[in-house]
Scaffold this motif. Sequence first.
Motif, mmCIF file in Angstrom:
data_model
loop_
_atom_site.group_PDB
_atom_site.id
_atom_site.type_symbol
_atom_site.label_atom_id
_atom_site.label_comp_id
_atom_site.label_asym_id
_atom_site.label_seq_id
_atom_site.Cartn_x
_atom_site.Cartn_y
_atom_site.Cartn_z
ATOM 1 N N ALA A 74 0.922 -1.117 -0.041
ATOM 2 C CA ALA A 74 0.140 -0.208 0.137
ATOM 3 C C ALA A 74 0.688 1.363 -0.052
ATOM 4 C CB ALA A 74 -0.938 -0.075 1.268
ATOM 5 N N PRO A 75 2.142 1.246 0.898
ATOM 6 C CA PRO A 75 2.923 2.472 0.756
ATOM 7 C C PRO A 75 3.147 3.214 -0.815
ATOM 8 C CG PRO A 75 3.610 1.337 2.692
ATOM 9 C CD PRO A 75 2.640 0.637 1.835
ATOM 10 N N LEU A 76 3.533 2.255 -1.520
ATOM 11 C CA LEU A 76 3.959 2.315 -2.989
ATOM 12 C C LEU A 76 2.789 2.837 -3.704
ATOM 13 C CD1 LEU A 76 6.273 -0.850 -4.056
ATOM 14 C CD2 LEU A 76 6.860 1.759 -3.627
ATOM 15 N N LEU A 77 1.844 2.326 -3.446
ATOM 16 C CA LEU A 77 0.444 3.083 -4.169
ATOM 17 C C LEU A 77 0.267 4.175 -3.694
ATOM 18 C CD1 LEU A 77 -2.092 0.043 -4.472
ATOM 19 C CD2 LEU A 77 -0.785 0.877 -6.375
ATOM 20 N N VAL A 78 0.279 4.590 -2.473
ATOM 21 C CA VAL A 78 -0.341 5.862 -2.006
ATOM 22 C C VAL A 78 0.830 7.124 -2.368
ATOM 23 C CG1 VAL A 78 -0.584 7.200 0.188
ATOM 24 C CG2 VAL A 78 -1.436 5.019 0.013
ATOM 25 N N VAL A 79 2.113 6.683 -2.301
ATOM 26 C CA VAL A 79 3.035 7.731 -2.802
ATOM 27 C C VAL A 79 3.011 7.735 -4.273
ATOM 28 C CG1 VAL A 79 5.490 7.972 -2.920
ATOM 29 C CG2 VAL A 79 4.595 7.062 -0.831
ATOM 30 N N SER A 80 2.720 7.061 -4.761
ATOM 31 C CA SER A 80 2.600 6.853 -6.393
ATOM 32 C C SER A 80 1.406 7.924 -6.665
ATOM 33 C CB SER A 80 2.261 5.593 -7.068
ATOM 34 O OG SER A 80 3.375 4.897 -6.795
ATOM 35 N N ILE A 81 0.419 7.594 -6.060
ATOM 36 C CA ILE A 81 -0.816 8.446 -6.249
ATOM 37 C C ILE A 81 -0.568 10.090 -5.973
ATOM 38 C CG2 ILE A 81 -3.246 8.853 -5.557
ATOM 39 C CD1 ILE A 81 -3.685 5.858 -5.228
ATOM 40 N N GLY A 82 0.000 10.124 -4.834
ATOM 41 C CA GLY A 82 0.534 11.345 -4.456
ATOM 42 C C GLY A 82 1.381 12.223 -5.530
ATOM 43 N N ILE A 83 2.275 11.589 -6.163
ATOM 44 C CA ILE A 83 3.104 12.163 -7.151
ATOM 45 C C ILE A 83 2.109 12.523 -8.326
ATOM 46 C CG2 ILE A 83 4.889 11.619 -8.772
ATOM 47 C CD1 ILE A 83 6.229 9.889 -6.751
ATOM 48 N N MET A 84 1.310 11.703 -8.571
ATOM 49 C CA MET A 84 0.162 12.127 -9.859
ATOM 50 C C MET A 84 -0.454 13.274 -9.397
ATOM 51 S SD MET A 84 -0.553 8.475 -11.464
ATOM 52 C CE MET A 84 -1.288 7.546 -10.008
ATOM 53 N N VAL A 85 -0.711 13.280 -8.085
ATOM 54 C CA VAL A 85 -1.687 14.359 -7.693
ATOM 55 C C VAL A 85 -1.103 15.732 -7.558
ATOM 56 C CG1 VAL A 85 -3.062 15.380 -5.810
ATOM 57 C CG2 VAL A 85 -3.455 13.056 -6.262
ATOM 58 N N MET A 86 0.324 15.696 -7.131
ATOM 59 C CA MET A 86 1.318 16.702 -7.446
ATOM 60 C C MET A 86 1.377 17.455 -8.480
ATOM 61 S SD MET A 86 4.036 15.530 -4.250
ATOM 62 C CE MET A 86 4.882 16.906 -4.402
ATOM 63 N N LEU A 87 1.481 16.330 -9.583
ATOM 64 C CA LEU A 87 1.867 16.612 -10.927
ATOM 65 C C LEU A 87 0.645 17.431 -11.418
ATOM 66 C CD1 LEU A 87 3.708 13.481 -12.398
ATOM 67 C CD2 LEU A 87 4.551 15.906 -12.486
ATOM 68 N N ALA A 88 -0.711 16.968 -11.384
ATOM 69 C CA ALA A 88 -1.686 17.616 -11.858
ATOM 70 C C ALA A 88 -1.831 18.873 -11.105
ATOM 71 C CB ALA A 88 -3.200 16.705 -11.553
ATOM 72 N N ALA A 89 -1.562 18.922 -10.110
ATOM 73 C CA ALA A 89 -1.721 20.309 -9.354
ATOM 74 C C ALA A 89 -0.925 21.538 -9.785
ATOM 75 C CB ALA A 89 -1.496 20.107 -7.792
ATOM 76 N N THR A 90 0.339 20.963 -10.205
ATOM 77 C CA THR A 90 1.433 21.839 -10.754
ATOM 78 C C THR A 90 0.853 22.139 -11.996
ATOM 79 O OG1 THR A 90 3.199 20.527 -9.542
ATOM 80 C CG2 THR A 90 3.762 21.964 -11.454
ATOM 81 N N ALA A 91 0.324 21.442 -13.073
ATOM 82 C CA ALA A 91 -0.115 21.630 -14.218
ATOM 83 C C ALA A 91 -1.208 22.646 -14.292
ATOM 84 C CB ALA A 91 -0.594 20.481 -15.026
ATOM 85 N N TRP A 92 -2.045 22.627 -13.232
ATOM 86 C CA TRP A 92 -3.037 23.486 -12.860
ATOM 87 C C TRP A 92 -2.696 24.891 -12.444
ATOM 88 C CZ3 TRP A 92 -5.699 24.673 -7.839
ATOM 89 C CH2 TRP A 92 -6.840 25.393 -8.039
ATOM 90 N N ARG A 93 -2.081 24.876 -11.511
ATOM 91 C CA ARG A 93 -1.264 26.218 -11.125
ATOM 92 C C ARG A 93 -0.266 26.041 -9.880
ATOM 93 N NH1 ARG A 93 -5.585 30.167 -8.280
ATOM 94 N NH2 ARG A 93 -5.358 28.690 -6.733
ATOM 95 N N ARG A 94 0.790 26.567 -10.137
ATOM 96 C CA ARG A 94 1.942 26.437 -9.291
ATOM 97 C C ARG A 94 1.758 27.000 -7.883
ATOM 98 N NH1 ARG A 94 6.917 24.909 -11.451
ATOM 99 N NH2 ARG A 94 6.807 24.360 -13.765
ATOM 100 N N SER A 95 2.127 26.200 -6.928
ATOM 101 C CA SER A 95 2.170 26.537 -5.622
ATOM 102 C C SER A 95 3.389 25.762 -4.636
ATOM 103 C CB SER A 95 0.948 26.650 -5.002
ATOM 104 O OG SER A 95 0.917 26.746 -3.444
ATOM 105 N N VAL A 96 4.144 26.352 -4.025
ATOM 106 C CA VAL A 96 5.270 25.535 -3.508
ATOM 107 C C VAL A 96 4.466 25.079 -2.220
ATOM 108 C CG1 VAL A 96 7.499 25.537 -2.565
ATOM 109 C CG2 VAL A 96 7.142 26.920 -4.436
ATOM 110 N N GLY A 97 3.791 26.175 -1.405
ATOM 111 C CA GLY A 97 3.351 25.458 0.088
ATOM 112 C C GLY A 97 2.360 24.424 -0.331
ATOM 113 N N ARG A 98 1.565 24.257 -1.452
ATOM 114 C CA ARG A 98 0.576 23.276 -1.576
ATOM 115 C C ARG A 98 1.207 22.130 -1.877
ATOM 116 N NH1 ARG A 98 -2.969 25.025 -6.144
ATOM 117 N NH2 ARG A 98 -1.070 24.260 -7.592
#
Length: 480
Positions: free
Chosen positions: A10-34
Amino acid sequence: MIGHDIFVPAPLLVVSIGIMVMLAATAWRRSVGRGFLCAAGMLLLAITVVGHHTGKAPDGGDSLFVQDRWTACTAILIMFSTLCIMLMSWRDAGVAREDEYPLLLMLGTLGALAMVFSANYMPFFLGLEILGVSIMGLVTFGHRAVPGHEAAMKYLILSGVSSAILLFGIGLAYGVTGSLRFMPPIAAGAVPAALPVAATIMILAGMFFKLSAVPFHMWLPDVMEGAPVPVAAFVAVVSKIAIFSALVRYFGTQNQPPFLDDILCGVIILTIMGGNLMALRQAGFIRLMAYSSIAHMGYLLIAFVCPGRLQSGVVSVYLAAYTVNTLGVFAAMDAFAIPGGPDGRVVAQWKGAFFSRPFLASVMSLMLLSLAGIPPGIGFFAKFGIAAAGVEHQRDLLLCFLIIGSIIGLYYYLNIVRTMMAAPALPSVSLNRQMRPELTVLVIVLSMIVVIGGLFPARAIHPFLPPPVAPSGTGDGATH
């Protein structure tokens, strides 16, 4: 292995999903704090689901991943370390300026976790390269641009060479065994043929490079010195936990063939003495910590060549103690830095710290004394466990070098404490410097762990005592 029921921790899945969410958030709008908040949230979630998985491991042991108490212990250490490094990086002007930084930290953590959970050469090598690529990117962050680029280039070249050697060894191992199971192609106690010996030695050499064991250590001081302080902590802690966990998993708790035992003993002696002797000459704090890290890897390798009932517990406790102490040193160093003033990367800058920054100096002294193996820090019991494993297996020569190396290490650790206790020549500009709240919380928590682990070792180290580790390909301990 093809289908919807693939076994994945499960930790591999959670971290992988987190990376994809961060990539999507970066494509939407950049925010270091977020980016930092998302990464920290995903890591906390991954820690809570350690021990869980999706799918079912095949009966024959032909799984890409393995999950047991050993992987849970080391995975928690890796994710805890990354969380601490994120706290160090939060509002750090040197690194927290681009949202690629937390993304690279998460990618490096994913690579380290893939190495920890590997039961197959493929995820191990992919995790190793993901970790290496993320380190190259992280090293170049910050205001130390020129040293960072030089350090990243050195790591790129040397890491590429070591990866090629490792991959060649994996290819030879596959040619010998016809399998990609993560286990050495030699049988313990037998006299193996030339090809399995060559494969095992090449794979071991590649792992020793990533572990920075002497004589494969030349990259570590330069890379850590050129990196920002939080990234240096990431290199010194997370990468070492991942590769040592994989090394123990690869060989398991079994006796090694005589030819391999001789090689390992030679590397251990060189690593302990080389790391400690070279640390004596260092004026830079980070280079000193790099050579100190090399010496501690030598101490850990003593437990590696002492298989049996003590090995897994001793290695786990030592990894935990090394992690907390090293993170504490780098957190105190990061808190010491003043914009436009001393950054704490040179030992001489700490002169008079007990007068100007008594809290930081006390924390730094506690961490250094624990690294030296002096009570009441947890490092004393960790090093005592290594010595106990050596005594059990009558490794007299290695124990002698353990004692000599510890004495040398005591000298340069105490020399830093002496420097901090010396009266400053001029009034320090840092008297009115306030620590960032997150760093204050971090150093307090790490100090409490070190002290509590030293005063109540039985309760503190109980979670880090997994059963003996079997090689991934045997099927023993390869499932949850």
